[in-house]
Write a protein that holds these residues in place. Structure first.
Motif, short mmCIF file in Angstrom:
data_model
loop_
_atom_site.label_atom_id
_atom_site.label_comp_id
_atom_site.label_asym_id
_atom_site.label_seq_id
_atom_site.Cartn_x
_atom_site.Cartn_y
_atom_site.Cartn_z
N VAL A 62 0.72 -1.10 0.00
CA VAL A 62 0.06 -0.01 0.17
C VAL A 62 0.90 1.19 -0.20
O VAL A 62 1.70 1.46 1.20
N MET A 63 0.90 2.05 -1.01
CA MET A 63 1.56 3.25 -1.24
C MET A 63 0.67 4.25 -1.58
O MET A 63 1.23 5.37 -2.26
N LYS A 64 -0.57 4.13 -1.62
CA LYS A 64 -1.50 5.41 -1.73
C LYS A 64 -2.41 5.24 -0.69
O LYS A 64 -2.76 4.46 -0.16
N ASP A 65 -3.26 6.54 -0.83
CA ASP A 65 -4.28 6.62 0.27
C ASP A 65 -5.41 5.64 0.24
O ASP A 65 -5.73 5.27 -0.99
N VAL A 66 -5.83 5.20 1.22
CA VAL A 66 -7.14 4.35 1.34
C VAL A 66 -8.10 5.02 2.04
O VAL A 66 -8.05 5.13 3.08
N PRO A 67 -9.29 5.16 1.46
CA PRO A 67 -10.47 5.64 2.34
C PRO A 67 -11.11 4.53 3.24
O PRO A 67 -10.50 3.48 3.56
N ASP A 68 -11.93 5.17 3.98
CA ASP A 68 -12.50 4.30 5.16
C ASP A 68 -13.28 3.22 4.53
O ASP A 68 -13.83 3.09 3.35
N ASN A 69 -13.43 2.24 5.53
CA ASN A 69 -14.31 0.88 5.15
C ASN A 69 -13.95 0.20 3.83
O ASN A 69 -14.78 -0.07 3.14
N CYS A 70 -12.73 -0.10 3.84
CA CYS A 70 -12.45 -0.62 2.45
C CYS A 70 -11.47 -2.18 2.95
O CYS A 70 -10.94 -2.14 3.78
N LEU A 71 -11.52 -2.84 1.86
CA LEU A 71 -10.38 -4.04 1.56
C LEU A 71 -9.37 -3.65 0.59
O LEU A 71 -9.69 -3.35 -0.53
N VAL A 72 -8.07 -3.81 1.02
CA VAL A 72 -7.04 -3.53 -0.01
C VAL A 72 -6.34 -4.98 -0.01
O VAL A 72 -5.76 -5.44 0.79
N ILE A 73 -6.00 -5.47 -1.43
CA ILE A 73 -5.39 -6.38 -1.79
C ILE A 73 -4.34 -6.28 -2.80
O ILE A 73 -4.50 -5.28 -3.73
N GLY A 74 -3.36 -7.13 -2.97
CA GLY A 74 -2.46 -7.18 -4.00
C GLY A 74 -1.12 -6.19 -4.17
O GLY A 74 -1.01 -5.49 -3.11
N ASN A 75 -0.32 -6.45 -5.05
CA ASN A 75 0.89 -5.50 -5.30
C ASN A 75 0.77 -5.28 -6.68
O ASN A 75 1.16 -6.06 -7.54
N PRO A 76 0.71 -4.11 -7.39
CA PRO A 76 0.16 -2.87 -6.46
C PRO A 76 -1.03 -2.90 -6.02
O PRO A 76 -1.98 -3.65 -6.49
N CYS A 77 -1.54 -2.30 -5.12
CA CYS A 77 -2.52 -2.46 -4.20
C CYS A 77 -3.96 -2.14 -5.09
O CYS A 77 -3.79 -1.14 -5.75
N VAL A 78 -4.62 -3.07 -4.79
CA VAL A 78 -6.25 -2.61 -5.31
C VAL A 78 -7.13 -2.63 -4.02
O VAL A 78 -7.23 -3.24 -3.21
N ILE A 79 -8.00 -1.32 -4.39
CA ILE A 79 -8.79 -0.94 -3.18
C ILE A 79 -10.36 -1.59 -3.59
O ILE A 79 -10.90 -1.23 -4.59
N ILE A 80 -11.14 -2.33 -2.77
CA ILE A 80 -11.99 -3.07 -2.96
C ILE A 80 -13.12 -2.39 -1.56
O ILE A 80 -12.73 -2.62 -0.58
N LYS A 81 -14.20 -1.78 -2.05
CA LYS A 81 -15.06 -1.24 -1.17
C LYS A 81 -16.12 -1.82 -0.69
O LYS A 81 -16.63 -3.09 -1.50
#
Length: 188
Positions: free
Chosen positions: A169-188
């Motif tokens: 994770v090298m970018k901002d992540v909003p509230d109530n999320c799931l973050v996976i992968g490299n580079p990160c993917v944000i799943i709401k």
């Protein structure tokens, strides 16, 4: 056998317990203790719970060492005299709310700018600055970071976020999320 071990080690745990009772960060320490011992449920006998956790969980000792260092190095040295800490788990100088819990803690590095309450961290996690950044990440409340994840840079991670195993994770992540992968993917 476990009860005999507890009774034999009762004097040294009592000394550390008294040290904590006089600490200004005792509320954060007891919140950490709640999460380590009972997963957030209230405990019946605080001293007995503290004794069992400090005797059997080296990750809790590292967190306790971090909290005592913020108060005074003398208290941290007294803790280290009575109880050894994990050598492969590092918590740098940062502001961390109560309820920090580390599971296993092998190879874990925490060096954020600010962390909210109830952070859960698994083994191999790295939280810190990125090359060229002057500040580490700011992490919100109720965040879980799973095995071998990396959270780096001058970023903000919101509240109630889960960062999956191996995520970078090298970018901002909003509230109530799931973050996976490299580079990160944000799943709401």
């Amino acid at each position: 056998m476990k009860k005999i071990y507890w009774l034999l080690n009762s004097p040294r745990t009592f000394i550390i317990y008294l040290l904590i009772k006089r600490c200004r960060f005792k509320f954060d320490i007891f919140k950490d203790l709640e999460r380590f011992a009972y997963g957030g449920r209230k405990y019946k006998n605080v001293y007995r719970t503290f004794s069992e956790v400090i005797l059997y969980d080296k990750c809790f000792r590292n967190i306790l060492d971090f909290r005592l260092k913020k108060e005074s190095y003398t208290k941290a040295i007294i803790l280290r005299l009575f109880f050894p800490i994990k050598k492969d788990m590092e918590i740098g100088r940062c502001e961390i709310g109560g309820g920090l819990v580390c599971y296993h803690g092998h190879g874990t590095v925490i060096a954020a700018h600010k962390i909210g309450e109830n952070l859960s961290v698994w083994q191999g996690v790295t939280i810190g600055k990125n090359v060229g950044c002057e500040q580490g990440p700011v992490i919100g409340n109720n965040v879980s970071i799973y095995t071998n994840a990396v959270v780096a840079g001058n970023i903000t991670v919101g509240d109630n976020v889960k960062i999956g195993a191996g995520a970078v994770v090298m970018k901002d992540v909003p509230d109530n999320c799931l973050v996976i992968g490299n580079p990160c993917v944000i799943i709401k």
